[in-house]
Scaffold this active site. Structure first.
Site, PDB file in Angstrom:
ATOM      1  N   ASP A  46      95.042  32.754   9.125  1.00  0.00           N
ATOM      2  CA  ASP A  46      94.366  31.477   8.864  1.00  0.00           C
ATOM      3  C   ASP A  46      95.115  30.721   7.768  1.00  0.00           C
ATOM      4  O   ASP A  46      95.296  31.221   6.665  1.00  0.00           O
ATOM      5  CB  ASP A  46      92.918  31.736   8.440  1.00  0.00           C
ATOM      6  CG  ASP A  46      92.052  30.490   8.528  1.00  0.00           C
ATOM      7  OD1 ASP A  46      92.516  29.406   8.125  1.00  0.00           O
ATOM      8  OD2 ASP A  46      90.911  30.608   8.997  1.00  0.00           O
ATOM      9  N   SER A  87      88.928  25.355  10.784  1.00  0.00           N
ATOM     10  CA  SER A  87      89.087  26.660  11.440  1.00  0.00           C
ATOM     11  C   SER A  87      88.100  26.862  12.582  1.00  0.00           C
ATOM     12  O   SER A  87      88.340  27.679  13.470  1.00  0.00           O
ATOM     13  CB  SER A  87      88.932  27.790  10.418  1.00  0.00           C
ATOM     14  OG  SER A  87      90.019  27.768   9.517  1.00  0.00           O
ATOM     15  N   THR A 140      86.490  31.671  12.086  1.00  0.00           N
ATOM     16  CA  THR A 140      87.507  32.213  13.002  1.00  0.00           C
ATOM     17  C   THR A 140      86.955  33.354  13.874  1.00  0.00           C
ATOM     18  O   THR A 140      87.034  33.275  15.103  1.00  0.00           O
ATOM     19  CB  THR A 140      88.766  32.634  12.229  1.00  0.00           C
ATOM     20  OG1 THR A 140      89.152  31.581  11.356  1.00  0.00           O
ATOM     21  CG2 THR A 140      89.906  32.974  13.170  1.00  0.00           C
ATOM     22  N   GLU A 255      92.171  38.874  11.916  1.00  0.00           N
ATOM     23  CA  GLU A 255      92.418  37.634  11.167  1.00  0.00           C
ATOM     24  C   GLU A 255      92.780  37.921   9.708  1.00  0.00           C
ATOM     25  O   GLU A 255      92.051  38.631   9.013  1.00  0.00           O
ATOM     26  CB  GLU A 255      91.187  36.712  11.177  1.00  0.00           C
ATOM     27  CG  GLU A 255      91.489  35.382  10.476  1.00  0.00           C
ATOM     28  CD  GLU A 255      90.264  34.641   9.981  1.00  0.00           C
ATOM     29  OE1 GLU A 255      89.184  35.236   9.864  1.00  0.00           O
ATOM     30  OE2 GLU A 255      90.413  33.440   9.686  1.00  0.00           O
ATOM     31  N   HIS A 303      96.022  26.780  11.696  1.00  0.00           N
ATOM     32  CA  HIS A 303      96.526  25.548  11.069  1.00  0.00           C
ATOM     33  C   HIS A 303      97.229  25.940   9.785  1.00  0.00           C
ATOM     34  O   HIS A 303      97.108  27.085   9.323  1.00  0.00           O
ATOM     35  CB  HIS A 303      95.372  24.588  10.740  1.00  0.00           C
ATOM     36  CG  HIS A 303      94.305  25.244   9.912  1.00  0.00           C
ATOM     37  ND1 HIS A 303      94.452  25.515   8.569  1.00  0.00           N
ATOM     38  CD2 HIS A 303      93.095  25.757  10.258  1.00  0.00           C
ATOM     39  CE1 HIS A 303      93.382  26.129   8.127  1.00  0.00           C
ATOM     40  NE2 HIS A 303      92.537  26.316   9.124  1.00  0.00           N
TER      41      HIS A 303
HETATM   42 MG    MG Z   1      89.320  31.856   9.185  1.00  0.00          MG
HETATM   43 ZN    ZN Z   2      90.641  26.334   5.189  1.00  0.00          ZN
END
Ligand code: MG
Ligand code: ZN
Length: 366
Positions: A46, A87, A140, A255, A303
C-alpha cells in the site's frame, strides 16, 4: 554390480532433475512448471511505487526479492471519481476489476456489490487467506471480502468478515471491531460456532478446525520500528504451509499496509522498515513458488503515497540519495506489477488496475 550401477545412475538422474528444478529462476512455463497456476499469491504494497522500491534497495544495499521477478508491468491507479485514488477504490479495482468512487469498497460506483477474486477462487474450491499489517477491516483487505459504500464503517465490514463463507484464514489486527462494538455484539462467538478458531499471535496457532483468524492487535498492529517483528514473512510462511496441501490450490493476499502510513508521515525510517518486512514476505512466497512450480506470485501496489522522489545530497552530491517527499497524501503516479510463475507473462506492459484480475484469472485457467 550391475544393480549397484543402476542404483547409482538412478540417484544421479534424480539429483540432476532436482538441480534443474531448483535452478529454474525464469518463472514461466517450462518442463517442470505448470501451464496453469493452481495457487495465486497476491502482494499489495500500500502506497508503494518505484521511488519507495529504489529507496529501499539503496538504503538496505541489496536487491529486493520483488525486483528479481522476471515479468514486470506498469499499472495506472485512478478511481471512478478521482484522478488520485484512495485505498478503498484501488483495492476494489484490484480485487474485483471494477472502478469505484474513493471511499467505497467491494461495490462499483453505482453501489452495486461486485465479486472479488478471493470470492471467485473460493467458489472454485480453493482455500483463501489474507494477511495484513493493519486491522483486517481496513480498506485493502476489506475490498476482497466486504461490500460497503463507506470504508470507515468498520463494524459492518467486520460483520461481512464474520458472515462470509469465502475466507478460510486471516492474520492482522482489528479485534475490537468484532468484539467491542457499538451494537454490543460479539461476532467472534458466532464465528466460533461456525468453525472459526482464534489466536493472539502466530506462534500460538495450532489449527484443529477448518478456519482460523490471528488477531495480533485490538486495533492496528504496531509498526516494525515499534516492535511488530517479522509478522508478514511469518504469516506468509504459516498460511502457505496451511494451504499448500489443499488439492484444489489456494489464493493468498498479503498487504504491506503501513508502507502507506510511512508515506503519509514522510517518515523514511518507518518506510524502509515496512518495505523490508513486505519484501521479506515476497521472498518467502517466491521460495515456495520456485519449489512448487504451480504458483503465480504477483506483487503490486494500490497507489503511491508521499510523492516520494530521490534527489541528490547537498552541494550536488550525486553519490547519495535524499528522500524528498512532495506530498503528505496519495499521488496519481503509476505503480509497478511484478510477476513470477505460470501466466506471469500476462503481466507485462502498461495497463490499468482493473485489468489485473483478468490476468490473474487467465493465468489460473479461468
Ligand atoms: Mg491498505
Ligand atoms: Zn493512504
Amino acid at each position: 554390480m550391475k544393480k549397484l550401477i543402476l542404483v547409482f545412475l538412478g540417484f544421479s538422474f534424480l539429483f540432476t532433475f532436482s538441480a534443474c528444478v531448483t535452478s529454474n529462476d525464469e518463472g514461466h512455463a517450462e518442463d517442470n512448471q505448470a501451464v496453469v497456476a493452481k495457487n495465486v499469491i497476491l502482494f499489495i504494497g500500500d502506497g508503494m511505487s518505484y521511488a519507495q522500491i529504489q529507496a529501499a534497495e539503496t538504503i538496505l544495499n541489496k536487491q529486493l526479492a520483488m525486483q528479481s521477478m522476471p515479468f514486470t508491468g506498469n499499472s495506472t491507479t485512478y478511481s471512478a471519481d478521482k484522478l488520485i485514488t484512495d485505498s478503498g477504490a484501488a483495492g476494489t479495482a484490484i480485487a474485483t476489476g471494477h472502478k469505484t468512487n474513493n471511499g467505497m469498497i467491494g461495490m462499483n460506483a453505482d453501489s452495486t456489490a461486485v465479486v472479488s477474486m478471493l470470492e471467485m477462487f473460493a467458489d472454485a474450491g480453493k482455500k483463501t487467506a489474507i494477511a495484513v499489517s493493519c486491522g483486517i477491516t481496513h480498506a485493502t483487505p476489506a475490498a476482497f471480502v466486504a461490500k460497503n459504500i463507506n470504508r470507515n464503517d468498520y463494524e459492518a465490514i467486520a460483520a461481512d468478515f464474520a458472515t462470509t463463507d469465502k475466507l478460510d484464514y486471516f492474520v492482522g489486527g482489528g479485534r475490537n471491531h468484532f468484539q467491542k462494538r457499538e451494537d454490543g455484539q460479539d461476532l467472534l462467538s458466532g464465528m466460533q460456532e461456525n468453525g472459526w478458531q482464534f489466536f493472539d499471535e502466530l506462534t500460538a496457532v495450532v489449527p484443529t478446525s477448518t478456519k482460523f483468524g490471528v488477531f495480533v492487535a485490538d486495533e492496528h498492529p504496531a509498526s516494525v520500528l515499534e516492535g511488530r517483528g517479522d509478522l508478514l514473512p511469518k504469516a506468509t510462511a504459516l498460511l502457505i504451509k496451511q494451504m499448500s496441501a489443499h488439492e484444489n490450490g489456494f489464493f493468498l493476499m498479503i498487504e504491506g499496509s503501513q508502507i502507506d502510513w510511512a508515506g503519509h508521515e514522510n517518515d523514511s525510517a518507518y518506510l524502509i522498515n515496512e518495505m523490508a518486512d513486505f519484501d521479506a514476505a515476497v521472498l518467502e512466497a517466491l521460495q515456495f513458488a520456485k519449489k512448487d512450480g504451480e504458483t503465480l506470485v504477483v506483487v503490486t501496489s494500490d497507489h503511491e503515497t508521499g510523492g516520494l522522489t530521490l534527489v541528490n545530497g547537498p552541494n550536488k552530491d550525486y553519490t547519495r540519495i535524499h528522500l524528498h517527499y512532495s506530498s503528505g497524501n496519495h499521488t496519481s503516479v503509476s505503480v509497478p506489477v511484478f510477476a513470477y510463475g505460470p501466466g506471469a507473462e500476462y503481466f507485462t506492459g502498461v495497463y490499468d488496475n482493473i485489468d489485473i484480475i483478468d490476468k490473474v484469472m487467465k493465468a489460473s485457467g479461468y
